[in-house]
Write an enzyme that holds these catalytic residues in place. Structure first.
Site, PDB file in Angstrom:
ATOM      1  N   GLY A   1      14.760 -39.443 -12.323  1.00  0.00           N
ATOM      2  CA  GLY A   1      15.236 -40.775 -12.731  1.00  0.00           C
ATOM      3  C   GLY A   1      15.161 -41.065 -14.220  1.00  0.00           C
ATOM      4  O   GLY A   1      15.269 -42.221 -14.631  1.00  0.00           O
ATOM      5  N   LYS A   2      15.024 -40.034 -15.047  1.00  0.00           N
ATOM      6  CA  LYS A   2      14.894 -40.253 -16.487  1.00  0.00           C
ATOM      7  C   LYS A   2      16.112 -40.947 -17.108  1.00  0.00           C
ATOM      8  O   LYS A   2      15.963 -41.827 -17.954  1.00  0.00           O
ATOM      9  CB  LYS A   2      14.682 -38.912 -17.211  1.00  0.00           C
ATOM     10  CG  LYS A   2      13.429 -38.167 -16.796  1.00  0.00           C
ATOM     11  CD  LYS A   2      13.253 -36.874 -17.571  1.00  0.00           C
ATOM     12  CE  LYS A   2      14.403 -35.919 -17.442  1.00  0.00           C
ATOM     13  NZ  LYS A   2      14.596 -35.353 -16.084  1.00  0.00           N
TER      14      LYS A   2
ATOM     15  N   GLY B   1      10.164 -35.443 -17.327  1.00  0.00           N
ATOM     16  CA  GLY B   1      10.085 -35.481 -15.872  1.00  0.00           C
ATOM     17  C   GLY B   1      10.998 -34.428 -15.299  1.00  0.00           C
ATOM     18  O   GLY B   1      11.870 -33.905 -15.992  1.00  0.00           O
ATOM     19  N   GLY B   2      10.817 -34.122 -14.018  1.00  0.00           N
ATOM     20  CA  GLY B   2      11.635 -33.105 -13.372  1.00  0.00           C
ATOM     21  C   GLY B   2      13.068 -33.575 -13.139  1.00  0.00           C
ATOM     22  O   GLY B   2      13.389 -34.759 -13.315  1.00  0.00           O
ATOM     23  N   SER B   3      13.907 -32.675 -12.738  1.00  0.00           N
ATOM     24  CA  SER B   3      15.293 -32.983 -12.376  1.00  0.00           C
ATOM     25  C   SER B   3      15.298 -34.018 -11.251  1.00  0.00           C
ATOM     26  O   SER B   3      14.487 -33.959 -10.332  1.00  0.00           O
ATOM     27  CB  SER B   3      15.964 -31.681 -11.915  1.00  0.00           C
ATOM     28  OG  SER B   3      17.297 -31.912 -11.578  1.00  0.00           O
ATOM     29  N   SER B   4      16.189 -34.994 -11.353  1.00  0.00           N
ATOM     30  CA  SER B   4      16.339 -36.070 -10.363  1.00  0.00           C
ATOM     31  C   SER B   4      15.106 -36.980 -10.272  1.00  0.00           C
ATOM     32  O   SER B   4      14.917 -37.655  -9.264  1.00  0.00           O
ATOM     33  CB  SER B   4      16.672 -35.526  -8.964  1.00  0.00           C
ATOM     34  OG  SER B   4      17.957 -34.957  -8.974  1.00  0.00           O
TER      35      SER B   4
ATOM     36  N   ASP C   1      19.950 -32.044 -21.286  1.00  0.00           N
ATOM     37  CA  ASP C   1      21.222 -31.935 -20.563  1.00  0.00           C
ATOM     38  C   ASP C   1      22.412 -32.009 -21.523  1.00  0.00           C
ATOM     39  O   ASP C   1      23.445 -31.370 -21.293  1.00  0.00           O
ATOM     40  CB  ASP C   1      21.366 -33.067 -19.536  1.00  0.00           C
ATOM     41  CG  ASP C   1      20.587 -32.787 -18.256  1.00  0.00           C
ATOM     42  OD1 ASP C   1      19.959 -31.722 -18.151  1.00  0.00           O
ATOM     43  OD2 ASP C   1      20.592 -33.648 -17.362  1.00  0.00           O
TER      44      ASP C   1
END
Lengths: 177, 177, 177, 177
Positions: free
Chosen positions: A15-16, A10-13, A37
């Site tokens: 909620g992964k 999923g994209g940044s922010s 990350d």
């Protein structure tokens, strides 16, 4: 065969990380989490501020160079080896190249039982959460919200803009063998 | 043959992380760092508060259970695979079992060119730094200061109580091929 | 009269935070710590990236604007009020203006019993520690090492390049009434 | 008269910090944030593990002793002084005593123009978010979700279970003069 790896894309922010922590809390066997990350946090300073490494521009655009690609490839090979050696691993990833990134990751995880989970969060909500976090370059969330899912095939998709992280985790956990 | 892995072994608060960051800054090629602390941070809550995982007692004693051992073994196998795939890795470790821990690690890193570095820091100084950090259970530093080095064989030893982290890193870097 | 405020002044990476934690641990009564870093962490994004706020240049130079000065003045007035209301406070500060900064601070702390402590750390060592921390812009430590002490008058001075943080804290604590 | 202080009151994991960051980002003038969590982080170790300080039990219950109360009172007096000296302050608080806590805070902020904002989040959702954060004792969120609002009078109430932090911030910002 039992699930050995869960890939959350999923994209940044989107909620992964929260979903990942909830998965660890509710799955009956121990899972460790590792994400791109973590790799970035472990790089030398020479690779986080140069063309050959990874750089984040002023509007949140991510630029990735050849040396980062080389190390990321070895990193993923290592995670695959952990899973083959018996550690269950949740990989928290951002497929900057969409379907092409998935194919590359699929190749590196060859022979493992992988559950592919997409974490959606529409751009406006992700951007609002990015502001609330306060620790990300503003713009990354919106830039990645849709593009990271292009051409990617999932076993399960969740939407963190519509459900709490724990509910998303439950939907994913239901497919873990 | 070129050095592929640097293992830094030392007790809690002996200064391994600072030395590791300095190594990343001064070595001419990119090295990533990974340590047992990273693994602990990535475990599910069920393993950081139970007999089968890893627990830190009120006086800083570390108790390690069978499930933690199993996952740690897979983790180290993964790091070895990263190094075999071409990533240079600095492993920041605490050999709770001294020489026996080194033998176990040596086995998992078989075939790789490893530089073994001991990070000494006498107990009183390590305990003082533990207090200054404020984020560790008081007692770990003193308990581990000597015991983690028992029976361990090194290529190079540094003493962070007598030299700054950067100077320790320079002494280690001089042996990296 | 009992000491009500301890001001620790020193450059970036001179070791003030570690000394501050040791002081909290060894002083017989409870002291809270507050520093200019806490203020900076609590500013809105508009003030950490603009001419009127506070900005850190590529070589570690700190530029401070009028709006930051205004808020910092109110912040220090608030800390003085905490101390007057009975909280003992350790202020962790960086006198960018040397003696002139001390005079300004002295005025804001008027009527309070203040212990002025200088935390020295020669530039080369501070720069080496900055590299080992890995979370500061390289250059700040060297730029501030001497300049923050120019024209400042202390009750006690310690040298963190020559003594551990705990020993520095003991030297300061000996003067606390 | 212009708003000088915004008090955000809500239970643990109700989303106050995210709302606070969004307020800082959208309000046209600079606001600093300070909360009871900042105070707790700045206490000496003797007060975070004893009867006279503040302690968090295994099920998330918070116990507060006389010495903590004394220091918290001085802390709030200091924040009031910051606001009187011209800094606009967002206070991120948890009224463990409901209406009685508000009265105590109101007294300390006497003479200031205060906007009282309630941050609701029903217990089940707050508990789910507590799990997703992974850095709080499980149980605090549910224990505080309703009790902190009992007897409290607000200028505005928002519900973070139903709206994103940014939307909650917009509703609060609309009342800031």
């Amino acid at each position: 065969m039992n699930t050995q790896v869960i890939v959350l894309n999923g994209g940044s922010s989107s909620g992964k990380t929260g979903i990942s922590r909830c998965l660890q809390a509710i799955l009956p066997t121990p899972w460790i989490t590792l994400g791109v990350d973590d790799l970035v946090a472990r790089l030398p300073p020479s690779l986080t501020a140069s063309g050959s490494g990874i750089a984040i521009g002023e509007r949140g655009e991510v630029e990735v160079g050849a040396e980062f690609r080389r190390i990321e490839s070895a990193w993923t090979a290592g995670i695959a080896a952990m899973a083959r050696a018996g550690a269950r691993v949740i990989i928290d990833d951002v497929f900057l190249g969409g379907g092409a990134s998935q194919e590359r990751t699929r190749g590196r995880l060859a022979g493992l039982e992988v559950l592919w989970a997409g974490v959606r969060c529409e751009a406006e909500t992700a951007a609002a959460r990015e502001l609330a976090r306060g620790d990300r370059v503003v713009g990354m969330a919106a830039a990645q919200a849709d593009s990271v899912h292009e051409g990617v095939v999932y076993d399960v998709e969740v939407d963190s803009a519509k459900s709490e992280a724990l509910d998303c985790a439950r939907a994913i956990a239901a497919l873990v063998n």
